[in-house]
Design a protein around this motif. Structure first.
Motif, PDB file in Angstrom:
ATOM      1  N   GLY A   1      24.593 -22.033  -2.512  1.00 21.30           N
ATOM      2  CA  GLY A   1      25.514 -20.960  -2.845  1.00 21.30           C
ATOM      3  C   GLY A   1      26.965 -21.321  -2.583  1.00 21.30           C
ATOM      4  O   GLY A   1      27.880 -20.672  -3.083  1.00 21.30           O
TER       5      GLY A   1
ATOM      6  N   ARG B   1      24.264 -11.769 -18.302  1.00 23.41           N
ATOM      7  CA  ARG B   1      24.713 -13.147 -18.563  1.00 23.41           C
ATOM      8  C   ARG B   1      26.160 -13.180 -19.063  1.00 23.41           C
ATOM      9  O   ARG B   1      26.922 -14.059 -18.697  1.00 23.41           O
ATOM     10  CB  ARG B   1      23.798 -13.824 -19.585  1.00 23.41           C
ATOM     11  CG  ARG B   1      22.379 -14.056 -19.076  1.00 23.41           C
ATOM     12  CD  ARG B   1      21.640 -15.034 -19.957  1.00 23.41           C
ATOM     13  NE  ARG B   1      22.257 -16.330 -19.912  1.00 23.41           N
ATOM     14  CZ  ARG B   1      22.203 -17.239 -20.875  1.00 23.41           C
ATOM     15  NH1 ARG B   1      21.537 -16.957 -21.977  1.00 23.41           N
ATOM     16  NH2 ARG B   1      22.785 -18.389 -20.753  1.00 23.41           N
TER      17      ARG B   1
ATOM     18  N   MET C   1      21.821 -16.615  -0.370  1.00 23.10           N
ATOM     19  CA  MET C   1      22.490 -17.628  -1.190  1.00 23.10           C
ATOM     20  C   MET C   1      23.607 -16.976  -2.012  1.00 23.10           C
ATOM     21  O   MET C   1      24.712 -17.496  -2.124  1.00 23.10           O
ATOM     22  CB  MET C   1      21.483 -18.287  -2.127  1.00 23.10           C
ATOM     23  CG  MET C   1      22.095 -19.306  -3.070  1.00 23.10           C
ATOM     24  SD  MET C   1      20.937 -19.876  -4.322  1.00 23.10           S
ATOM     25  CE  MET C   1      21.160 -18.624  -5.581  1.00 23.10           C
TER      26      MET C   1
ATOM     27  N   VAL D   1      32.066 -13.748  -9.618  1.00 24.62           N
ATOM     28  CA  VAL D   1      30.822 -13.053  -9.943  1.00 24.62           C
ATOM     29  C   VAL D   1      29.634 -13.913  -9.529  1.00 24.62           C
ATOM     30  O   VAL D   1      29.596 -15.103  -9.814  1.00 24.62           O
ATOM     31  CB  VAL D   1      30.717 -12.801 -11.462  1.00 24.62           C
ATOM     32  CG1 VAL D   1      29.550 -11.883 -11.760  1.00 24.62           C
ATOM     33  CG2 VAL D   1      31.999 -12.229 -12.005  1.00 24.62           C
TER      34      VAL D   1
ATOM     35  N   TYR E   1      17.262 -15.694  -1.089  1.00 24.26           N
ATOM     36  CA  TYR E   1      18.035 -15.806  -2.332  1.00 24.26           C
ATOM     37  C   TYR E   1      19.277 -14.916  -2.279  1.00 24.26           C
ATOM     38  O   TYR E   1      20.354 -15.291  -2.735  1.00 24.26           O
ATOM     39  CB  TYR E   1      17.174 -15.431  -3.543  1.00 24.26           C
ATOM     40  CG  TYR E   1      16.554 -16.632  -4.215  1.00 24.26           C
ATOM     41  CD1 TYR E   1      17.335 -17.493  -4.988  1.00 24.26           C
ATOM     42  CD2 TYR E   1      15.213 -16.916  -4.076  1.00 24.26           C
ATOM     43  CE1 TYR E   1      16.776 -18.595  -5.601  1.00 24.26           C
ATOM     44  CE2 TYR E   1      14.640 -18.023  -4.693  1.00 24.26           C
ATOM     45  CZ  TYR E   1      15.437 -18.859  -5.453  1.00 24.26           C
ATOM     46  OH  TYR E   1      14.891 -19.963  -6.054  1.00 24.26           O
TER      47      TYR E   1
ATOM     48  N   ALA F   1      32.349 -18.483 -10.677  1.00 27.89           N
ATOM     49  CA  ALA F   1      31.335 -18.306  -9.638  1.00 27.89           C
ATOM     50  C   ALA F   1      31.925 -17.715  -8.364  1.00 27.89           C
ATOM     51  O   ALA F   1      31.204 -17.149  -7.555  1.00 27.89           O
ATOM     52  CB  ALA F   1      30.668 -19.645  -9.332  1.00 27.89           C
TER      53      ALA F   1
ATOM     54  N   LEU G   1      22.033 -13.217  -9.844  1.00 30.86           N
ATOM     55  CA  LEU G   1      20.684 -13.623  -9.466  1.00 30.86           C
ATOM     56  C   LEU G   1      19.749 -13.325 -10.634  1.00 30.86           C
ATOM     57  O   LEU G   1      19.405 -12.170 -10.873  1.00 30.86           O
ATOM     58  CB  LEU G   1      20.229 -12.867  -8.218  1.00 30.86           C
ATOM     59  CG  LEU G   1      18.970 -13.404  -7.551  1.00 30.86           C
ATOM     60  CD1 LEU G   1      19.186 -14.817  -7.063  1.00 30.86           C
ATOM     61  CD2 LEU G   1      18.539 -12.516  -6.410  1.00 30.86           C
ATOM     62  N   PRO G   2      19.375 -14.354 -11.401  1.00 29.75           N
ATOM     63  CA  PRO G   2      18.523 -14.097 -12.553  1.00 29.75           C
ATOM     64  C   PRO G   2      17.103 -13.712 -12.133  1.00 29.75           C
ATOM     65  O   PRO G   2      16.717 -13.914 -10.991  1.00 29.75           O
ATOM     66  CB  PRO G   2      18.515 -15.427 -13.319  1.00 29.75           C
ATOM     67  CG  PRO G   2      19.211 -16.408 -12.484  1.00 29.75           C
ATOM     68  CD  PRO G   2      19.658 -15.761 -11.221  1.00 29.75           C
TER      69      PRO G   2
ATOM     70  N   GLN H   1      27.994 -17.282  -1.707  1.00 31.35           N
ATOM     71  CA  GLN H   1      28.905 -17.539  -2.824  1.00 31.35           C
ATOM     72  C   GLN H   1      30.219 -16.772  -2.644  1.00 31.35           C
ATOM     73  O   GLN H   1      31.221 -17.104  -3.263  1.00 31.35           O
ATOM     74  CB  GLN H   1      28.201 -17.116  -4.124  1.00 31.35           C
ATOM     75  CG  GLN H   1      28.643 -17.878  -5.342  1.00 31.35           C
ATOM     76  CD  GLN H   1      27.750 -17.558  -6.544  1.00 31.35           C
ATOM     77  OE1 GLN H   1      26.546 -17.367  -6.418  1.00 31.35           O
ATOM     78  NE2 GLN H   1      28.348 -17.492  -7.721  1.00 31.35           N
TER      79      GLN H   1
ATOM     80  N   GLU I   1      14.149 -14.814 -13.495  1.00 30.04           N
ATOM     81  CA  GLU I   1      13.179 -15.913 -13.437  1.00 30.04           C
ATOM     82  C   GLU I   1      13.664 -16.986 -12.487  1.00 30.04           C
ATOM     83  O   GLU I   1      14.742 -17.520 -12.619  1.00 30.04           O
ATOM     84  CB  GLU I   1      12.994 -16.508 -14.833  1.00 30.04           C
ATOM     85  CG  GLU I   1      11.997 -15.726 -15.644  1.00 30.04           C
ATOM     86  CD  GLU I   1      11.873 -16.271 -17.042  1.00 30.04           C
ATOM     87  OE1 GLU I   1      12.003 -17.483 -17.218  1.00 30.04           O
ATOM     88  OE2 GLU I   1      11.668 -15.456 -17.945  1.00 30.04           O
ATOM     89  N   ARG I   2      12.824 -17.276 -11.523  1.00 34.98           N
ATOM     90  CA  ARG I   2      13.194 -18.302 -10.554  1.00 34.98           C
ATOM     91  C   ARG I   2      11.960 -19.112 -10.220  1.00 34.98           C
ATOM     92  O   ARG I   2      10.865 -18.591 -10.157  1.00 34.98           O
ATOM     93  CB  ARG I   2      13.702 -17.650  -9.269  1.00 34.98           C
ATOM     94  CG  ARG I   2      14.924 -16.827  -9.468  1.00 34.98           C
ATOM     95  CD  ARG I   2      15.545 -16.546  -8.129  1.00 34.98           C
ATOM     96  NE  ARG I   2      14.746 -15.631  -7.336  1.00 34.98           N
ATOM     97  CZ  ARG I   2      14.836 -14.337  -7.440  1.00 34.98           C
ATOM     98  NH1 ARG I   2      15.647 -13.804  -8.307  1.00 34.98           N
ATOM     99  NH2 ARG I   2      14.089 -13.563  -6.688  1.00 34.98           N
ATOM    100  N   ASN I   3      12.172 -20.389 -10.018  1.00 39.62           N
ATOM    101  CA  ASN I   3      11.064 -21.169  -9.493  1.00 39.62           C
ATOM    102  C   ASN I   3      11.212 -21.232  -7.976  1.00 39.62           C
ATOM    103  O   ASN I   3      12.193 -20.768  -7.420  1.00 39.62           O
ATOM    104  CB  ASN I   3      11.026 -22.571 -10.114  1.00 39.62           C
ATOM    105  CG  ASN I   3      12.407 -23.173 -10.168  1.00 39.62           C
ATOM    106  OD1 ASN I   3      13.305 -22.736  -9.448  1.00 39.62           O
ATOM    107  ND2 ASN I   3      12.591 -24.157 -11.015  1.00 39.62           N
TER     108      ASN I   3
ATOM    109  N   GLN J   1      28.205 -16.565 -18.255  1.00 42.31           N
ATOM    110  CA  GLN J   1      27.296 -17.632 -18.673  1.00 42.31           C
ATOM    111  C   GLN J   1      27.119 -17.681 -20.178  1.00 42.31           C
ATOM    112  O   GLN J   1      26.774 -18.708 -20.739  1.00 42.31           O
ATOM    113  CB  GLN J   1      25.917 -17.443 -18.028  1.00 42.31           C
ATOM    114  CG  GLN J   1      25.968 -17.585 -16.534  1.00 42.31           C
ATOM    115  CD  GLN J   1      24.616 -17.874 -15.955  1.00 42.31           C
ATOM    116  OE1 GLN J   1      23.619 -17.888 -16.643  1.00 42.31           O
ATOM    117  NE2 GLN J   1      24.584 -18.115 -14.666  1.00 42.31           N
TER     118      GLN J   1
END
Lengths: 281, 260
Positions: free
Chosen positions: B98, B45, B149, B77, B146, B74, B80-81, B153, B83-85, B50
């Motif tokens: 992205g 992070r 995505m 860097v 993902y 962005a 991709l965390p 970026q 935890e994702r829904n 972040q």
């Protein structure tokens, strides 16, 4: 005729569309399909201030709109400040805080009514929701809030989509998440406030219209869901307003009641159909 | 190349990273290992801009990230965390997200954006999923989307937090192959990993974190020989010779098993 009917129909269009948009926005931002303007304290808050405004400035309709909007905003700020303590404002906490704040405002509302029994009818009309009191001045005073809220929420459509991914990912993609959330809440408060000042508690539109739009459009892309919700909310409310006026003419039943009779079965049908589809895949 | 210099960071009243310095070089895969709660996710992070460090600096290609806007960060860097829904959107829409940092307000995607999305999807071999809902995809397929995505970026540094965690073994190896491919194109890739065998055999550089400090940074084999793993991760490495290529492979056992 036109002076009686036109404001009512226009009010129905505006209020229905506004509540539906606010609902879609909140459902997206809170990541919860059950969210509606009612759940985060906006409705009860707006109601309290509308009533206080009637009490304090009986002649001014513009004050009612301002009151509703300001209070919608106060309720939202309250909800966000409290649920955001510790730096993290998770949707779950927002909803819990909203329910609590909502109860508080309802209690205040009832206190006012108990102390001033002559407002009893206002309170009842307000909580049932209806357009019996619709006229051009109140429509015009609600219009600016509606327009800003609507244009704002449409312009930020792509940003709302990113919020669905979760705060961490949205931040990683380069978004100022707190700022965007603040804008979202502001627009939702403006939309909900403008609607509540016109028709009282009609919150149910805000819950089901976005679902109807999503079900029929087949997407939850906010860029098409928001206009879709606007359309559905407006149509639904206009139809219900028409029925409310004509079904038992010359008696008029509040729109909120008609809305539940028509909206709920349709909503349940959508859920049923989605269940069948999901089961078939 | 992303570098952290003397970074201390944490959350209200709790220091997680202590005076930590490390580099994530271009063209290499850096594996970050350590026990739960050692600060791996916090490290990512901070590296992704972040979380603001309490002291120290983060440099991307020699320029500090801290003073820059989220949008500018962005483009340097991508993170991709873990935890994702699973959002209700199509793969194409997700990959388009992205492109956020490359679009100006009000973010209406043009031809250029569409092309970039198509390219990223094709790169991950999932161009057929453009119109598919994410819910309909398997875990491995969704992971690729993902990653697409992240690619869209177009950041030179990629940070991934346990990307293999919900994947079956073949999908994990596919993922590693994809990451290796991205490295060969010159990207700097850092991956938080729990599987030490994978980390040691796959990563060019392994960083061992313990209580917010870097205890080791270097080749995986040397880490296994150093004895640091039993000290900081409570596991014992065992060496085996791979008869196919003459390289060492390591497998690991817990300390308790050994004492029996």
């Amino acid at each position: 005729m036109i002076y009686v009917r036109l404001p009512r129909v226009l009010s129905a269009v505006l209020a229905g569309g506004a509540l539906a948009c606010a609902g879609a926005l909140l459902q997206c931002m809170l990541g919860n399909r059950l969210a509606s303007p009612g759940i985060i304290g906006v409705n009860a808050g707006s109601g309290l201030f509308s009533l206080l405004a009637i009490l304090m400035f009986p002649a001014s309709t513009a004050m009612a709109a301002w009151g509703a909007f300001i209070e919608a905003l106060v309720a939202m700020v309250l909800v966000f400040v409290i649920s955001g303590t510790g730096g993290i404002s998770t949707p779950g906490r927002v909803i819990l805080t909203g329910v609590a704040v909502s109860s508080l405002f309802t209690a205040l509302l009832d206190t006012v009514v108990v102390l001033r029994p002559d407002l009893q009818m206002d309170r009842l009309a307000f909580s049932l929701g209806g357009f019996a009191g619709a006229d051009m001045p109140s429509l015009l005073s609600a219009l600016p809030f509606f327009c800003i809220g609507l244009v704002g929420s449409l312009v930020f459509g792509y940003d709302w989509n990113l919020l669905v991914l979760g705060d961490e990912i949205a931040m990683g993609l380069g978004m100022r998440v707190p700022r965007i959330r603040f804008f979202g809440m502001l627009f939702a408060a403006m939309l909900a406030g403008s609607a509540v000042s016109l028709c009282g508690l009609l919150g149910f539109v805000g819950l089901i219209a976005p679902h109807m739009a999503a079900g029929l459009l087949g997407t939850r892309d906010m860029r098409s869901l928001l206009p879709g919700s606007l359309l559905f909310g407006a149509m639904l409310t206009v139809v219900c307003e028409l029925l409310a006026r004509s079904m038992f003419s010359p008696y008029e039943i509040p729109v909120g009641i008609v809305l539940s009779y028509i909206g709920v079965p349709f909503f349940l049908f959508l859920l049923y159909r989605r269940g069948i589809r999901a089961g078939g895949e | 190349m992303l570098c952290l210099k003397n970074v201390s960071a944490g959350y209200a009243g709790r220091l997680v990273l202590r005076d930590l310095s490390l580099c994530i070089p271009d063209g290499l895969v850096t594996g970050i290992v350590g026990r739960n709660g050692c600060g791996k996710s916090t490290l990512l992070r901070v590296a992704a801009g972040q979380l603001r460090p309490m002291s120290g600096t983060v440099y991307a290609n020699g320029v500090s990230l801290l003073a820059r806007t989220p949008r500018a960060i962005a483009r340097e860097v991508a993170l991709l965390p873990q935890e994702r829904n699973i959002p209700a959107m199509t793969a194409g829409m997700l990959v388009m997200c992205g492109r956020y940092a490359h679009m100006r307000f009000p973010h209406i995607p043009g031809k250029k954006e569409e092309l970039a999305v198509q390219k990223a999807l094709a790169h991950m071999g999932v161009e057929d999923f453009y119109d598919r809902e994410l819910r309909q995809l398997s875990g491995g397929e969704r992971q690729r989307v993902y990653l697409a995505m992240l690619l869209a970026q177009e950041a030179p540094v990629l940070l991934l937090d346990e990307p293999g965690v919900y994947l079956d073994l073949p999908a994990q190896y596919e993922l590693l192959t994809l990451l290796r491919g991205l490295c060969l194109e010159g990207k700097a890739v850092a991956v938080v990993m729990h599987d030490l065998t994978q980390a040691v055999s796959f990563c060019d550089q392994v960083i061992l974190l313990h209580e917010g400090e870097v205890k080791y940074a270097g080749a995986g084999n040397d880490l296994c020989e150093s004895g640091l793993l039993s000290l900081y991760m409570q596991v014992l490495p065992h060496k085996m010779l791979d008869p196919n290529n003459g390289k060492n492979i390591y497998y690991f056992t817990g300390l308790e098993n050994q004492s029996e």
